[in-house]
Design an enzyme around this catalytic site. Structure first.
Site, short mmCIF file in Angstrom:
data_model
loop_
_atom_site.label_atom_id
_atom_site.label_comp_id
_atom_site.label_asym_id
_atom_site.label_seq_id
_atom_site.Cartn_x
_atom_site.Cartn_y
_atom_site.Cartn_z
CG HIS A 72 -8.65 28.54 -10.74
ND1 HIS A 72 -8.34 27.79 -11.84
CD2 HIS A 72 -7.48 29.12 -10.33
CE1 HIS A 72 -7.05 27.90 -12.10
NE2 HIS A 72 -6.51 28.70 -11.20
CD GLU A 107 -6.24 31.45 -6.87
OE1 GLU A 107 -6.98 30.44 -6.86
OE2 GLU A 107 -5.03 31.39 -7.18
N GLY A 124 2.26 5.49 4.74
CA GLY A 124 1.44 6.10 5.76
C GLY A 124 0.10 5.45 6.00
CB THR A 125 -1.88 2.94 4.22
OG1 THR A 125 -0.80 2.09 3.82
CG2 THR A 125 -2.18 3.91 3.09
N GLY A 126 -0.44 2.45 7.34
CA GLY A 126 -0.48 1.64 8.55
C GLY A 126 0.00 0.22 8.38
CB THR A 173 4.99 -0.45 10.36
OG1 THR A 173 5.80 -0.33 9.18
CG2 THR A 173 5.86 -0.87 11.53
N GLY A 216 0.81 -1.20 0.00
CA GLY A 216 0.00 0.00 0.00
C GLY A 216 0.84 1.25 0.00
N PRO A 217 0.21 2.41 -0.16
CG PRO A 217 -1.31 3.94 -0.99
CD PRO A 217 -1.23 2.59 -0.38
CG ASP A 222 -3.51 26.82 -12.71
OD1 ASP A 222 -3.51 26.16 -11.66
OD2 ASP A 222 -3.72 28.04 -12.75
#
Length: 693
Positions: A441, A438, A217-219, A221, A214-215, A514
């Site tokens: 957008h 801004e 920081g997803t847990g 460990t 997984g990416p 952009d």
């Protein structure tokens, strides 16, 4: 009552017992110092030179001798001449020595007699040679023992450096939220470690290994530690890179050692984090040679995983975010039997993670974790933990005893866009350009159908390089995007440049980011999603490192690449024309909204809706009004990215001052589950620079 018992009952630590080795060391050191001082007793004395007996008698006859010394034990006469400080040594002859002494006495030459023994001299000479050797040998022995016990040093290079949790890791499945599917897959391993006979009775065997993918920081460990905590078995934790040393063969030796320790403590769990450091494919890309040390380590790991009996209760867990580079032999059944996907959480998962991380933080009554979860689509567990911590730090900074909702909302903005940059002062002209950019957008997003609601527009500079940004937050998690939605997103990205053209008749460098993101989005439409009439459903590029935002790799010839570039340019041109047409048809609204933003510096979604309604009527954007009212009362929802992908909380810097930050929806990556179920990604969302979708 004895002193020992008093110490035990009072809880005081017992005084350390004297170590005999330290006593021996002190004695050796003392003797060495004495020998050193003995040898240095003549330090600074005049240099001694050998001289013959005739030289001595000649010097006496000529009255050149200044002083004389006779060592009767060693049989050595030393003397000094009047003309210098040099000492002359002469071996004395017993019969003639007395004549020399008498002659010196007659001439009133200072004479001294000493008596040193040969045995004492010999002992001291031997001691001065042997004791230093004994001292250094003793020190080296103690050093090597200490290093070997710690698994380091020359004597411990082949020892495993894995961290061992003997009793418990302190983490259970209750501490892991939003990964229910992963926990369900790992629960069987826990149950097998608890009740192996139940599975042995039916003939089932324990999976030898499970690969957590997984990416970052997803847990991954955290899940591995939770498995060990639930099973209540020893847990060996080791990083993949820690197996490899500068000495060839040390990595393989450490693999052998960790499996040897695991067999002694079975049942247990071995966890190898970032296994791609040693588990990369052994193909050398057609080049001779390769990394022999890493390959030896991998070969040893493969052999060890094949060699141990699964009935002993040893489970191998590994984590990686680069599964595509792993060696095929490592992934086959019998080694890593299961691949468990640990992906970014959905809305309910994010709320559950926020509850876990906020349970030890003092929260105010106005805190709404559900609203916070809706504001952070695409965020992983590490991001959410960071947001909670940043909110708590902000509360302390403001002198509060608890965390308020505004602290958490501001924390989201700080994590993604950075702190407010109060020392950056723009000229009125540049500030006006940023304001129109801004609002361009925001209006392009608001004037199109089926777009995510705008919840905030600001022209306050941020430390990550942005001079302003427009936020959009999706009302629900997105996993698929249609061709029309992607074209709308490209049009929104180009709305800032279009607004500059409509109002000022010129363009600035503020749209560089952009344009970069719009081009990447259009390119994926053509090359990866099959959304082009020119190429149809033909894969022109392939994505690599899907969990690490890898760059696409071209699969076509240069001629086809040219056609691809032309098709992308056509999409960009059409979307830009659409954005400009929308703003030209509503130029008065563009000016009014920009002037309001210039006055207040920040507009909420509800305020933007009111401005649009003043020109379009009460029935215009009814649904958008409800969305904005839900999201932005007062401070509003802060920038985040839509779900279905990896959140990359960083703002790309645009080289010029007129930079906007239209915070994007995170890209929906293709998740390789069961040999790749294709999930159509949401367009470019990794860099929160211009819109949060």
């Amino acid at each position: 009552m004895s002193e020992d018992n008093k110490n035990k009952k009072s809880g005081r630590p017992e005084p350390p017992k004297p170590d005999s080795r330290n006593l021996v060391l002190m004695v050796v050191l003392l003797i060495s110092m004495l020998v050193m001082f003995w040898n240095m007793k003549d330090f600074g004395a005049p240099k001694s030179v050998e001289a013959g007996y005739t030289d001595l008698t000649a010097a006496l006859n000529e009255n050149k001798v200044k002083s004389l010394k006779y060592d009767t034990g060693a049989g050595i006469i030393t003397y000094q001449l009047n003309s210098g400080d040099t000492l002359y040594r002469t071996e004395a002859i017993d019969l003639l020595a007395s004549e020399v002494i008498n002659q010196a006495a007659q001439k009133n030459i200072p004479t001294s007699l000493t008596n040193s023994t040969d045995i004492m001299t010999t002992v001291l000479n031997l001691a001065s040679f042997i004791l230093p050797l004994v001292f250094f040998f003793f020190i080296l022995r103690m050093f090597t023992k200490s290093m070997s016990a710690k698994g380091g040093g020359i004597m411990g290079l082949g020892k495993s450096t894995a961290k061992l949790y003997e009793k418990s890791t302190g983490v259970t499945f209750k501490d892991v939220a939003a990964q229910e599917e992963a926990k369900e897959s790992l629960t069987e391993i826990v149950d097998f470690l608890h009740n192996p006979q139940k599975y042995a009775a039916i003939g089932a065997r324990l999976p030898k290994g499970a690969l957590l993918v997984g990416p970052p920081g997803t847990g991954k460990t955290l899940l591995a530690k939770a498995v060990a905590g639930e099973a209540d078995v020893p847990f060996f934790s080791q990083s993949g890179s820690a197996f490899v040393e500068m000495f060839v063969g040390m990595g393989a030796a450490r693999v052998r050692d960790i499996f040897k320790e695991a067999e002694a403590k079975a049942p247990c769990i071995i966890f190898i984090d970032e296994i791609d450091a040693i588990g990369k494919s052994r193909e050398s890309g057609g080049l001779p040679g390769g990394n022999d040390e890493r390959e030896q380590t991998l070969n040893q790991l493969l052999a060890e995983m094949d060699g141990f009996d699964s009935q002993k209760g040893i489970v191998i867990l590994a984590a990686t975010n680069r599964p595509e580079v792993l060696d095929k032999a490592l992934l086959r059944p019998g080694r890593f039997d299961r691949r468990i996907i640990v992906d970014a959480p959905d809305l309910r998962g994010r709320e559950a993670i926020l509850k876990v991380h906020s349970k030890d933080v003092k929260m105010g009554d106005d805190v709404n974790l559900n609203e916070l979860a809706k504001s952070t689509p695409g965020a992983v567990g590490a991001d959410l933990a960071n947001i909670i911590n940043e909110g708590a730090l902000r509360a302390v900074k403001n002198g509060r005893q608890f965390v308020k909702q505004e602290d958490l909302m501001e924390a989201i903005e700080v994590v993604i866009a950075g702190q407010q940059k109060k020392d950056r002062i723009m000229s009125p002209k540049e500030k006006r350009i940023v304001s129109f950019h801004e609002i361009g957008h925001a209006l392009v997003a608001a004037l199109q159908k089926n777009t995510d609601p705008v919840v905030k527009i600001t022209i306050i500079p941020r430390t990550m390089g942005s001079l302003g940004y427009t936020m959009q937050v999706p009302m629900e998690d997105k996993y698929l995007m249609s061709k029309e939605e992607i074209l709308q997103e490209i049009t929104i990205l180009l709305g800032g440049r279009a607004a500059e053209e409509v109002e000022f008749g010129s363009i600035t460098t503020g749209a560089s980011n952009d344009i970069e993101r719009a081009t990447a989005m259009a390119r994926r439409m053509v090359s990866m999603y099959g959304m082009s009439d020119a190429f149809g459903m033909m894969a022109l590029e392939s994505n690599t490192n899907v969990y690490l935002d890898g760059r696409p790799v071209s699969n076509v010839s240069p001629e086809t690449q040219t056609r691809l570039d032309q098709e992308v340019a056509m999409i960009i041109k059409d979307c830009h024309a659409t954005a400009r047409r929308l703003l030209e048809d509503n130029q008065e609204l563009l000016v009014k909204a920009s002037e309001k933003l210039l006055e207040k510096e920040t507009l909420t979604g509800a305020e933007l809706v009111e401005i649009i309604r003043a020109f379009k009527g009460e029935d215009f954007m009814k649904s958008s009004d409800e969305d904005a009212a839900h999201h932005s009362a007062g401070e509003g929802i802060r920038p985040t990215e839509p779900d279905a992908g990896l959140l990359a909380p960083q703002v790309q810097e645009v080289p010029e001052a007129q930079q906007d930050t239209l915070l994007p929806a995170p890209e929906v990556q293709e998740v390789p589950i069961a040999q790749q179920d294709i999930v159509l990604p949401a367009p470019d969302t990794e860099q929160p620079t211009d819109t949060i979708e």
